[in-house]
Design an enzyme around this catalytic site. Structure first.
Site, PDB file in Angstrom:
ATOM      1  N   TYR A  35      -1.712  -1.337  -6.445  1.00  0.00           N
ATOM      2  CA  TYR A  35      -1.947  -1.210  -4.929  1.00  0.00           C
ATOM      3  C   TYR A  35      -1.185   0.197  -4.354  1.00  0.00           C
ATOM      4  CZ  TYR A  35      -1.312  -2.492   0.044  1.00  0.00           C
ATOM      5  OH  TYR A  35      -1.617  -2.461   1.620  1.00  0.00           O
ATOM      6  N   GLN A 141      -7.747 -10.681   8.995  1.00  0.00           N
ATOM      7  CA  GLN A 141      -7.920  -9.484   8.125  1.00  0.00           C
ATOM      8  C   GLN A 141      -9.328  -9.826   7.202  1.00  0.00           C
ATOM      9  OE1 GLN A 141      -5.454  -7.932   5.136  1.00  0.00           O
ATOM     10  NE2 GLN A 141      -5.030  -6.265   6.401  1.00  0.00           N
ATOM     11  N   LYS A 143     -10.848  -8.607   3.951  1.00  0.00           N
ATOM     12  CA  LYS A 143     -10.821  -7.815   3.094  1.00  0.00           C
ATOM     13  C   LYS A 143     -12.394  -7.388   2.460  1.00  0.00           C
ATOM     14  CE  LYS A 143      -6.228  -8.114   1.627  1.00  0.00           C
ATOM     15  NZ  LYS A 143      -6.156  -6.621   2.003  1.00  0.00           N
ATOM     16  N   ASP A 172     -10.585  -4.618   6.160  1.00  0.00           N
ATOM     17  CA  ASP A 172      -9.737  -3.995   5.221  1.00  0.00           C
ATOM     18  C   ASP A 172     -10.314  -3.452   3.859  1.00  0.00           C
ATOM     19  OD1 ASP A 172      -7.705  -2.688   3.960  1.00  0.00           O
ATOM     20  OD2 ASP A 172      -6.208  -4.458   3.857  1.00  0.00           O
ATOM     21  N   GLU A 197      -9.416  -0.650   8.592  1.00  0.00           N
ATOM     22  CA  GLU A 197      -8.279  -0.559   8.060  1.00  0.00           C
ATOM     23  C   GLU A 197      -8.399   0.133   6.655  1.00  0.00           C
ATOM     24  OE1 GLU A 197      -4.243  -3.035   6.807  1.00  0.00           O
ATOM     25  OE2 GLU A 197      -5.366  -3.749   8.397  1.00  0.00           O
ATOM     26  N   ASP A 220      -3.253   2.235   6.376  1.00  0.00           N
ATOM     27  CA  ASP A 220      -2.291   1.510   5.534  1.00  0.00           C
ATOM     28  C   ASP A 220      -1.863   2.123   4.288  1.00  0.00           C
ATOM     29  OD1 ASP A 220      -1.120  -0.558   4.568  1.00  0.00           O
ATOM     30  OD2 ASP A 220      -2.555  -1.954   4.567  1.00  0.00           O
ATOM     31  N   LYS A 244       4.257  -1.346   6.265  1.00  0.00           N
ATOM     32  CA  LYS A 244       4.745  -2.097   5.056  1.00  0.00           C
ATOM     33  C   LYS A 244       6.052  -1.760   5.084  1.00  0.00           C
ATOM     34  CE  LYS A 244       1.035  -4.309   3.685  1.00  0.00           C
ATOM     35  NZ  LYS A 244       0.077  -3.708   4.842  1.00  0.00           N
ATOM     36  N   ALA A 273       3.658  -5.987   1.658  1.00  0.00           N
ATOM     37  CA  ALA A 273       2.730  -6.223   0.603  1.00  0.00           C
ATOM     38  C   ALA A 273       2.733  -7.685   0.110  1.00  0.00           C
ATOM     39  CB  ALA A 273       2.797  -5.375  -0.672  1.00  0.00           C
ATOM     40  N   TRP A 299       2.273  -9.845   9.038  1.00  0.00           N
ATOM     41  CA  TRP A 299       1.668 -10.770   7.925  1.00  0.00           C
ATOM     42  C   TRP A 299       2.891 -11.289   7.030  1.00  0.00           C
ATOM     43  CZ3 TRP A 299       1.704 -10.552   2.643  1.00  0.00           C
ATOM     44  CH2 TRP A 299       0.670 -11.477   2.006  1.00  0.00           C
TER      45      TRP A 299
END
Length: 347
Positions: A35, A141, A143, A172, A197, A220, A244, A273, A299
């Site tokens: 990631y 959100q 994905k 996202d 995003e 992000d 983050k 994360a 989140w």
């Protein structure tokens, strides 16, 4: 996500004990090694470089502690973030104030959260979206990427049919779309209000979308440090951010980013994360200091994991929102002995 499947995660917890008997906790938990350029063993190796040089220091000045960490090791902000949390936890306890007070002061006692739906079939994603709106989440959100564009487009239309204006939507891509695919998706979903995003891999690719898509674009993963955020703000690349805490080096450095966003009225999240109650508490304390109209949500991984580090004072989502801890420090105290023997000790 677009780039990988994650089945289990390895979190690194840092416990700092003072001569006065105070105990501060920090945490960093990368979502695997793909990631971001972060990984669990890297965090521990970085702590091993930093920790011996921190022994015997006072906790009164977080800036001096940050300076000392930077003198011990260049970069590796995600590892330093765990130490930064623990230092703030200690200072808050020493001064008998919550960490949010150390970060400038809370402007609310309850922050909004958001639910993140994994890449999934259109009908199933829409069903979960409707359930989460009923549960009180003000933002979802969705994905996408890593599959056929048609399925992503169908998913967004199904979600919109299911929830309409009942919640805000962030789409996202987790860096998984090409510029061409991002433009196609934008055109095919033009009537659906959402923020886009991190659709593409690099900041340069995202910058080429400016003026070519109708939806606001948030960054992000590309916000790897304070300079990256400053560059994105200065160039007008981003309309907002998914921020983050550990990626940016901890709460202390995140307050600088928070204030840069405030100057340009840029909305953003305050999350991480992954991780347990310690990271969750850190995110909520920071989110509580952000002006509500710019707060996109905090989140936390609570919906995806079992149990709590602190069963008496857990960080939980209720009706889509999270209460800001009011106890001194982070407000979270792991149960004694619950983690077993430490993998390393310095002192």
């Amino acid at each position: 996500m677009a780039s990988t499947d994650v089945q289990s995660l390895d979190s690194t917890l840092v416990e700092i004990v003072t001569n006065e008997g105070l105990v501060g906790w920090g945490e960093t938990c990368p979502v695997g090694p793909v990631y971001q350029p972060h990984h669990a063993l890297g965090a521990r190796a970085a702590v091993a470089e930093i920790a011996p040089g921190m022994i015997g220091l006072e906790v009164a000045s977080i800036r001096l502690l940050t300076k000392r960490m930077d003198e011990r090791l260049n970069g590796h902000g995600y590892a330093k973030a765990a130490l930064d949390m623990a230092f703030l936890d200690l200072l808050g306890q020493k001064l008998a104030v919550p960490v949010s007070t150390l970060l400038g002061g809370a402007v609310t006692d309850r922050v909004p959260s958001y639910y993140s739906l994994i890449v999934g079939p259109p009908d199933e994603t829409a069903r979960i979206a409707a359930d989460k709106v009923k549960a009180g989440y003000p933002r979802l959100q969705i994905k996408i990427a890593g599959r056929n564009l048609e399925e992503d487009v169908a998913t967004l239309h199904k979600v919109w049919e299911a929830i309409g204006y009942k919640a805000r939507i962030a789409v996202d891509g987790n860096r998984g779309l090409t510029v061409a695919s991002a433009i196609h998706l934008d055109r095919l979903c033009q009537a659906i209000p959402f923020v886009f995003e991190q659709p593409c891999n690099t900041m340069e690719e995202v910058a080429t979308l400016k003026g070519r898509v109708t939806h606001p674009v948030y960054l992000d993963e590309n916000t790897e440090d304070l300079n990256a955020v400053l560059r994105a703000i200065s160039a007008g690349t981003a309309d907002g951010f998914g921020l983050k805490v550990t990626r940016l080096g901890g709460l202390t450095k995140m307050t600088t980013v928070r204030d840069m966003c405030a100057i340009r009225s840029l909305p953003h999240t305050c999350d991480d994360a992954w991780g347990g109650d310690i990271i969750a508490a850190a995110c909520v304390h920071l989110a509580a200091t952000v002006e509500p109209r710019r707060m996109e949500g905090a989140w936390i991984a609570q919906e995806y994991i079992k149990g709590h580090f602190d069963a008496k004072h857990p960080i939980v989502i209720e009706n889509g929102h999270i209460a800001v801890p009011q106890r001194p420090g982070l407000g979270v105290k792991p149960e004694p002995g619950m983690f077993g023997q430490p993998v390393a000790t310095y002192g």
